[in-house]
Scaffold this active site. Sequence first.
Site, PDB file in Angstrom:
ATOM      1  N   ASP A   8       0.860  -1.181   0.000  1.00 10.67           N
ATOM      2  CA  ASP A   8       0.000   0.000   0.000  1.00 10.67           C
ATOM      3  C   ASP A   8       0.899   1.235   0.000  1.00 10.67           C
ATOM      4  O   ASP A   8       2.126   1.125  -0.092  1.00 10.67           O
ATOM      5  CB  ASP A   8      -0.980  -0.025   1.181  1.00 10.67           C
ATOM      6  CG  ASP A   8      -0.317   0.194   2.533  1.00 10.67           C
ATOM      7  OD1 ASP A   8       0.941   0.258   2.622  1.00 10.67           O
ATOM      8  OD2 ASP A   8      -1.050   0.311   3.524  1.00 10.67           O
ATOM      9  N   CYS A  65       3.155  -3.174   4.058  1.00  4.73           N
ATOM     10  CA  CYS A  65       2.382  -1.992   4.440  1.00  4.73           C
ATOM     11  C   CYS A  65       3.195  -1.281   5.520  1.00  4.73           C
ATOM     12  O   CYS A  65       4.368  -1.591   5.706  1.00  4.73           O
ATOM     13  CB  CYS A  65       0.960  -2.341   4.881  1.00  4.73           C
ATOM     14  SG  CYS A  65       0.802  -3.305   6.400  1.00  4.73           S
ATOM     15  N   THR A  67       3.127  -1.548   8.779  1.00  9.06           N
ATOM     16  CA  THR A  67       3.575  -2.474   9.824  1.00  9.06           C
ATOM     17  C   THR A  67       3.721  -3.911   9.348  1.00  9.06           C
ATOM     18  O   THR A  67       4.374  -4.712  10.012  1.00  9.06           O
ATOM     19  CB  THR A  67       2.576  -2.490  10.995  1.00  9.06           C
ATOM     20  OG1 THR A  67       1.321  -2.982  10.511  1.00  9.06           O
ATOM     21  CG2 THR A  67       2.422  -1.112  11.621  1.00  9.06           C
ATOM     22  N   HIS A  98       9.242 -24.297   8.968  1.00  7.08           N
ATOM     23  CA  HIS A  98       8.265 -25.010   9.793  1.00  7.08           C
ATOM     24  C   HIS A  98       6.817 -24.805   9.377  1.00  7.08           C
ATOM     25  O   HIS A  98       5.979 -25.667   9.653  1.00  7.08           O
ATOM     26  CB  HIS A  98       8.416 -24.605  11.262  1.00  7.08           C
ATOM     27  CG  HIS A  98       9.639 -25.167  11.896  1.00  7.08           C
ATOM     28  ND1 HIS A  98       9.925 -24.983  13.230  1.00  7.08           N
ATOM     29  CD2 HIS A  98      10.677 -25.890  11.391  1.00  7.08           C
ATOM     30  CE1 HIS A  98      11.067 -25.576  13.525  1.00  7.08           C
ATOM     31  NE2 HIS A  98      11.551 -26.129  12.420  1.00  7.08           N
ATOM     32  N   HIS A 133       6.178 -31.170  10.724  1.00  7.96           N
ATOM     33  CA  HIS A 133       5.650 -29.848  10.373  1.00  7.96           C
ATOM     34  C   HIS A 133       4.544 -29.958   9.309  1.00  7.96           C
ATOM     35  O   HIS A 133       3.631 -29.144   9.286  1.00  7.96           O
ATOM     36  CB  HIS A 133       6.770 -28.928   9.906  1.00  7.96           C
ATOM     37  CG  HIS A 133       7.863 -28.814  10.920  1.00  7.96           C
ATOM     38  ND1 HIS A 133       7.678 -28.212  12.146  1.00  7.96           N
ATOM     39  CD2 HIS A 133       9.142 -29.254  10.884  1.00  7.96           C
ATOM     40  CE1 HIS A 133       8.811 -28.268  12.829  1.00  7.96           C
ATOM     41  NE2 HIS A 133       9.706 -28.894  12.088  1.00  7.96           N
TER      42      HIS A 133
END
Length: 149
Positions: A8, A65, A67, A98, A133
């Site tokens: 963004d 973005c 964060t 994993h 996993h």
Amino acid sequence: MKIAIAADHGAFELKTSIIEHLKEKGIEYYDFGCYSKESVDYPRFAYRASKAVADGDYDFGVICCTTGLGVSMAANKVKGVRAAVCTNEMLAEMTRRHNNANVICMGQNVVTTELADRMVDIFLSTEFEGGRHQRRVDLLTAIENGESI
């Protein structure tokens, strides 16, 4: 290897830097936007890149973005996507090793461009371990399909 990349307005600069890094490495990519610092709604761009990964048109996604949190939430709404917010090299490695993540999310206000480049390199070069996993990834898929586990 083909990469779907998006951001963004809050991470336009980080995305641009990562694209330059991918070019230097000779890695094929497609830029799903946005294309300026003008305010946009991050779910639209996260969706476009994530859907391309889920559809198998691209091997991995890199979505950014401010964060990394918002785009990861949006990306994880797309069936077949396992997106992880990464803030250091260990997370970039372990989410592939994993969790078999296929989308890495980052925040422009959280990581430097140098760290972002290192995390992208690690994410793209780390193989999924499988084994125990795989059982856990299968449980994530069951949840995604609305199954009780």
